[in-house]
Each structure stands twice: as structure tokens, then as C-alpha cells.
Design a protein around this motif. Structure first.
Motif: not given
Length: 208
Positions: A67-69, A80-86, A114-120
Motif C-alpha cells: 500500500g502507500p508508504a 509497519a515492518a509488514a508493509i511494502q510501500g508502493v 481528506p488529502g491523503c494518499d490512495n493507490v488503486g
């Protein structure tokens, strides 16, 4: 490939022993997690990303989350350690499915928020946009079209569906509507979406 619809914006994709879960939020049923090790999360909001439940699961099993960083900010170290930012344009493989990240920003609700990241995510022909009306390049076999929420307008959902021009479309992000509201939304998409549209009952599956 089997697509199963869970509450709100959560879906699971399966092909034989491969299982990929997308946007498991605070309303997602425990059954959605059965046999899942790989997870896609479009953005940080709790209706798409149940941080506490994921932290609990990580105490007993391994998970890989894309998901997003920004997802890794302010969460437990194990999460946090399980997340790979894309980021938009990234391509990768999750649970054996080919995935492309697209978009980048959450749709505006009001006054820039809300002005936050969102990746489809484009997943082997299935497009989950998260909280966005971003139109990706290229053909889409199955579009998961947002149906309700503070940022959703029915006319924009119709325009989005027409612009993506999928072979099929199914509603998601629908927990905030009543049954009558969903029927009204479905009627408009049937009449005006210019695609084969159907609602998947909660917990049911369709073959893509």
C-alpha cells in the motif's frame, strides 16, 4: 479467478491455492482472512485498513501488505515492518497475481479533505480504485465501483464507470447506504453505466 465480496470495500481474489485480500477494514468479516498471507491496502482509513486486527494477526502469522508508504506511519512496529510501500506506476506480484498501482490521491470530500494518499490496484484485469475515481490506462475486465460515502456522488460513479469502460462492474464501498439506497444506485448503473453491472451479495462470489 474467483472474486468474493465482503462488507464495504473488502474483496478477496482466489485462484486455486492463491488468495489475495484487498482493503480489509474494521467491518470486514473474519472469514475473509482465511488462508490469506498477502494483502493490498489502498489507503489509511479504518474502513479499508484495520490496523488493530492486523497487529493481532501478526502475533501468530506472517502477512505481506502492499500500500502507500504512508500506511506505515504511526502504526505498531510489527505492522509497519509488514508493509511494502508502493507508488503509482509500480508493478509487483502478490499471492501470484500481477498487480499495478495507479492513481495516488483520495477523492476530495470537502475543502481539500481528506488529502491523503490512495493507490488503486489493477489485479489481473480487476480494478479496485479504493476511494478514488482515477481512470487507468488500458482495458479493465471487472471494475469495483464505489457506491456510497461522504465523497461519493452517484453521477460521478456513473461517469467513472463509463470512462473506465469495463466488461463488467460490481459495487463496493456500500456499507453507508440503506437497502433502498443501494437499489436506487443499482438502477442507475444498470440503465446508464454502459456495462454488465451486478451487485454481489455479501459473502458471495463471482467468477472473473
Amino acid at each position: 479467478m474467483l472474486l468474493t465480496k465482503y462488507t464495504h470495500a473488502c474483496v478477496r481474489l482466489e485462484d486455486r491455492d492463491r488468495r489475495l485480500l484487498v482493503d480489509p477494514g474494521v467491518w470486514t468479516e473474519p472469514a475473509a482472512w482465511e488462508g490469506v498471507a498477502d494483502v493490498l491496502v489502498t489507503h489509511e482509513h479504518a474502513d479499508h485498513f484495520d490496523v488493530d486486527h492486523i497487529a493481532t494477526l501478526l502475533a501468530d502469522r506472517s502477512l505481506r501488505i502492499w500500500g502507500p508508504a504512508s500506511l506505515a506511519e504511526g502504526v505498531a512496529p510489527s505492522v509497519a515492518a509488514a508493509i511494502q510501500g508502493v507508488a503509482p506506476g509500480d508493478t509487483f506480484t502478490a499471492a501470484g497475481f500481477g498487480v499495478t498501482a495507479v492513481g495516488g490521491a483520495h477523492a476530495e470530500t470537502y475543502d481539500g479533505l481528506p488529502g491523503c494518499d490512495n493507490v488503486g490496484f489493477l489485479i489481473d484485469g480487476v480494478y479496485h480504485p479504493g476511494d478514488s475515481y482515477f481512470v487507468p490506462d488500458g482495458p479493465v475486465e471487472a471494475l469495483l465501483v464505489p457506491a456510497s460515502g461522504p465523497w461519493v456522488k452517484m453521477a460521478e460513479s456513473v461517469d467513472f464507470t463509463r470512462a473506465v469502460a469495463p466488461a463488467r462492474a460490481f459495487p463496493i464501498h456500500d456499507e453507508m447506504s440503506s437497502a433502498r439506497g443501494n437499489e436506487n444506485f443499482d438502477g442507475w448503473l444498470h440503465r446508464s453505466g454502459r456495462t454488465a453491472y451486478e451487485r454481489i451479495p455479501r459473502g458471495a462470489s463471482v467468477t472473473i
